[in-house]
Design an enzyme around this catalytic site. Structure first.
Site, PDB file in Angstrom:
ATOM      1  N   CYS A 126      20.313  34.278  44.437  1.00 59.65           N
ATOM      2  CA  CYS A 126      21.446  33.000  44.508  1.00 59.65           C
ATOM      3  C   CYS A 126      20.897  32.005  45.382  1.00 59.65           C
ATOM      4  O   CYS A 126      21.102  30.740  45.195  1.00 59.65           O
ATOM      5  CB  CYS A 126      22.818  33.386  45.049  1.00 59.65           C
ATOM      6  SG  CYS A 126      23.634  34.556  44.116  1.00 59.65           S
ATOM      7  N   HIS A 134      26.293  27.047  47.776  1.00 67.11           N
ATOM      8  CA  HIS A 134      26.177  27.849  46.449  1.00 67.11           C
ATOM      9  C   HIS A 134      27.767  28.273  46.446  1.00 67.11           C
ATOM     10  O   HIS A 134      28.530  28.363  47.308  1.00 67.11           O
ATOM     11  CB  HIS A 134      25.307  29.217  47.042  1.00 67.11           C
ATOM     12  CG  HIS A 134      25.655  30.309  46.064  1.00 67.11           C
ATOM     13  ND1 HIS A 134      25.327  30.245  44.756  1.00 67.11           N
ATOM     14  CD2 HIS A 134      26.029  31.462  46.471  1.00 67.11           C
ATOM     15  CE1 HIS A 134      25.371  31.266  44.319  1.00 67.11           C
ATOM     16  NE2 HIS A 134      25.805  32.281  45.142  1.00 67.11           N
ATOM     17  N   ASN A 190      30.513  32.173  39.792  1.00 67.96           N
ATOM     18  CA  ASN A 190      29.106  32.229  40.386  1.00 67.96           C
ATOM     19  C   ASN A 190      28.012  32.171  39.267  1.00 67.96           C
ATOM     20  O   ASN A 190      27.821  33.277  38.619  1.00 67.96           O
ATOM     21  CB  ASN A 190      29.143  33.345  41.280  1.00 67.96           C
ATOM     22  CG  ASN A 190      27.590  33.514  42.028  1.00 67.96           C
ATOM     23  OD1 ASN A 190      26.834  32.792  41.851  1.00 67.96           O
ATOM     24  ND2 ASN A 190      27.432  34.409  43.163  1.00 67.96           N
TER      25      ASN A 190
HETATM   26  O1  UT7 Z   1      26.330  35.159  45.278  1.00 64.43           O
HETATM   27  C1  UT7 Z   1      25.720  36.318  45.654  1.00 64.43           C
HETATM   28  C2  UT7 Z   1      26.355  36.483  47.040  1.00 64.43           C
HETATM   29  N1  UT7 Z   1      27.549  37.412  46.726  1.00 64.43           N
HETATM   30  C3  UT7 Z   1      28.671  36.934  47.271  1.00 64.43           C
HETATM   31  O2  UT7 Z   1      28.557  36.041  48.274  1.00 64.43           O
HETATM   32  C4  UT7 Z   1      29.761  37.604  46.977  1.00 64.43           C
HETATM   33  C5  UT7 Z   1      30.619  38.150  48.486  1.00 64.43           C
HETATM   34  N2  UT7 Z   1      31.608  38.949  48.261  1.00 64.43           N
HETATM   35  C6  UT7 Z   1      32.818  38.589  47.832  1.00 64.43           C
HETATM   36  O3  UT7 Z   1      32.895  37.267  47.441  1.00 64.43           O
HETATM   37  C7  UT7 Z   1      33.964  39.438  47.898  1.00 64.43           C
HETATM   38  O4  UT7 Z   1      33.799  40.615  48.718  1.00 64.43           O
HETATM   39  C8  UT7 Z   1      34.563  39.807  46.471  1.00 64.43           C
HETATM   40  C9  UT7 Z   1      35.334  38.868  45.726  1.00 64.43           C
HETATM   41  C10 UT7 Z   1      33.585  40.416  45.741  1.00 64.43           C
HETATM   42  C11 UT7 Z   1      35.803  40.990  46.737  1.00 64.43           C
HETATM   43  O5  UT7 Z   1      36.707  40.612  47.604  1.00 64.43           O
HETATM   44  P1  UT7 Z   1      37.293  41.337  48.769  1.00 64.43           P
HETATM   45  O6  UT7 Z   1      38.244  40.692  49.366  1.00 64.43           O
HETATM   46  O7  UT7 Z   1      36.059  41.730  49.575  1.00 64.43           O
HETATM   47  O8  UT7 Z   1      37.689  42.598  48.113  1.00 64.43           O
HETATM   48  P2  UT7 Z   1      37.480  44.313  48.497  1.00 64.43           P
HETATM   49  O9  UT7 Z   1      36.203  44.421  47.844  1.00 64.43           O
HETATM   50  O10 UT7 Z   1      37.417  44.316  49.854  1.00 64.43           O
HETATM   51  O11 UT7 Z   1      38.609  44.910  47.783  1.00 64.43           O
HETATM   52  C12 UT7 Z   1      39.864  44.564  48.400  1.00 64.43           C
HETATM   53  C13 UT7 Z   1      40.887  45.462  47.289  1.00 64.43           C
HETATM   54  C14 UT7 Z   1      40.585  46.740  47.002  1.00 64.43           C
HETATM   55  O12 UT7 Z   1      41.642  47.724  46.835  1.00 64.43           O
HETATM   56  P3  UT7 Z   1      42.356  48.826  48.000  1.00 64.43           P
HETATM   57  O13 UT7 Z   1      40.864  49.549  48.329  1.00 64.43           O
HETATM   58  O14 UT7 Z   1      42.327  47.639  49.060  1.00 64.43           O
HETATM   59  O15 UT7 Z   1      43.333  49.303  47.338  1.00 64.43           O
HETATM   60  C15 UT7 Z   1      39.710  46.766  45.671  1.00 64.43           C
HETATM   61  O16 UT7 Z   1      39.665  47.916  45.121  1.00 64.43           O
HETATM   62  O17 UT7 Z   1      40.915  44.750  46.101  1.00 64.43           O
HETATM   63  C16 UT7 Z   1      40.633  45.641  45.086  1.00 64.43           C
HETATM   64  N3  UT7 Z   1      40.154  44.788  43.992  1.00 64.43           N
HETATM   65  C17 UT7 Z   1      40.582  44.220  42.896  1.00 64.43           C
HETATM   66  N4  UT7 Z   1      41.700  44.010  42.767  1.00 64.43           N
HETATM   67  C18 UT7 Z   1      42.170  43.153  41.575  1.00 64.43           C
HETATM   68  C19 UT7 Z   1      38.433  44.651  43.884  1.00 64.43           C
HETATM   69  N5  UT7 Z   1      38.161  44.020  42.845  1.00 64.43           N
HETATM   70  C20 UT7 Z   1      39.295  43.296  42.240  1.00 64.43           C
HETATM   71  C21 UT7 Z   1      39.898  42.785  41.202  1.00 64.43           C
HETATM   72  N6  UT7 Z   1      41.244  42.721  41.028  1.00 64.43           N
HETATM   73  N7  UT7 Z   1      38.981  42.369  40.402  1.00 64.43           N
END
Ligand code: UT7
Length: 332
Positions: free
Chosen positions: A116, A256, A286
């Site tokens: 990225c 970004h 993204n």
């Molecule tokens: O560009 C390159 C660099 N990349 C980035 O900068 C990305 C950085 N990361 C992020 O933007 C975020 O971590 C994400 C958007 C990928 C995920 O968001 P998060 O707030 O970190 O969610 P998480 O992975 O901690 O998941 C929280 C909960 C989990 O459920 P439990 O374990 O709390 O029950 C996940 O299973 O949300 C769940 N979850 C979803 N629920 C609905 C994960 N993905 C989804 C989804 N829809 N698509």
């Protein structure tokens, strides 16, 4: 005569017409619009459809539009650098394919792979060629067909990315406009958290790698998020300090577009209000190497000669960085 700086003199972008909304994704994986919007800021993204089409088919129309806007021919390009994470092929470079498609017969070209941060790193690299005085017209294009490495059964990744790209033309400027400073960084230990496992020399493609779905983006979102929030904000604040820039001096932050929450944290750290931050993640998601030039393209009519602009990115590698530039054209 003042020193030669590399100034952006034109910008263009291209996104495929086919759109995938959060509602569409609800039918593919266990997710919902509310979760995606609140956790990322994304509402829809574009997907390149069509047999045999790759990243060069996103980049080539952007570069053609760039040349049209600047009123120059493809033969005038000296160098074309393509920033991409989804090259048409492992080799030759996508830059070579783009040059062939647009008729840039006098250019040499190569790709830069920095996930990225690729566009940012490429812009810094291209600037050095222009600053040397030897190269007069250098194109930097950032483009990705992220849909080619997305697992549409994995809700943690397929909701984030989209296809698209943009291009800028760099030309010499001796009036003080153009790229002023850059801070670039990388830390390869971050590869554990964001990568594509198979398809490279460590794990060449086999039936087994395909069966195990190892050719898709793998991301440990939370860990990447923590590093990204800190990395992007730190580097944006550092480039301000090094150039004695206060929040009032800055016209725009071009961040970004990985996650609206990462962008907001960076803006807060810089002391910038939201009106000074380019955000189009809601429409494109993204697009990896495409995000920064797509922002510049969409905001071009609101950019004026002398505007202080900070570009900042964080991505796989890990890689991150910021560029400070003075916009070279446009008047109120
Ligand atoms: O560009 C390159 C660099 N990349 C980035 O900068 C990305 C950085 N990361 C992020 O933007 C975020 O971590 C994400 C958007 C990928 C995920 O968001 P998060 O707030 O970190 O969610 P998480 O992975 O901690 O998941 C929280 C909960 C989990 O459920 P439990 O374990 O709390 O029950 C996940 O299973 O949300 C769940 N979850 C979803 N629920 C609905 C994960 N993905 C989804 C989804 N829809 N698509």
């Amino acid at each position: 005569m003042q020193k030669i700086r590399a100034a952006i003199t034109a910008v263009a972008g291209w996104v495929p017409p086919d759109m995938v909304t959060n509602k569409d994704l609800e039918k593919m994986v266990d997710t919902n619009d509310e979760w995606i919007v609140s956790r990322t800021g994304i509402k829809e993204r574009r997907i390149l459809k069509g047999e045999g089409l790759g990243t060069s088919d996103i980049a080539a129309p952007a570069v053609k539009e760039l040349l049209r806007k600047r009123g120059i021919s493809a033969e005038e390009i000296d160098l074309l650098i393509c920033a991409t994470t989804t090259p048409d092929m492992l080799f030759p470079a996508t830059a070579n394919i783009i040059c062939d498609k647009i008729g840039a017969k006098n250019a040499f070209g190569y790709d830069i792979s920095a996930a990225c941060s690729g566009f940012l790193f490429s812009l810094a690299t291209a600037a050095k060629f222009v600053e040397s005085g030897r190269y007069k017209k250098v194109v930097v294009v950032g483009a990705d067909k992220m849909s080619s490495i997305l697992n549409f059964k994995d809700r943690a990744t397929c909701i984030i990315f989209g296809d698209g790209g943009g291009a800028v033309l760099l030309e010499p400027n001796t009036e003080g406009y153009g790229i002023q400073d850059e801070i670039l960084a990388s830390d390869g230990s971050g590869r554990a958290y964001l990568h594509q496992k198979a398809g490279g020399s460590i794990m060449p493609p086999t039936h087994e790698t395909v069966e195990k779905e190892l050719h898709y983006v793998y991301q440990e979102g939370q860990t990447v998020f923590k590093f990204a929030v800190k990395g992007m904000a730190d580097v944006a604040a550092a480039i301000m300090e090094r150039n004695n820039l206060k929040a009032d001096d800055i016209a725009w932050l071009v961040p970004h577009q990985a996650n609206k929450r990462i962008i907001d944290a960076t803006a807060v750290r810089m002391g910038l209000s939201e009106e000074k931050v380019m955000i189009n993640i809601q429409r494109y998601g993204n697009t990896t190497n495409g995000t920064l030039p797509l922002c510049l393209w969409e905001w071009e009519s609101r950019l004026y000669k002398g505007d202080n602009i900070i570009l900042a990115a964080f991505g796989g590698g890990f890689t991150w960085g910021a560029i400070y530039l003075k916009w070279a054209y446009g008047s109120k």
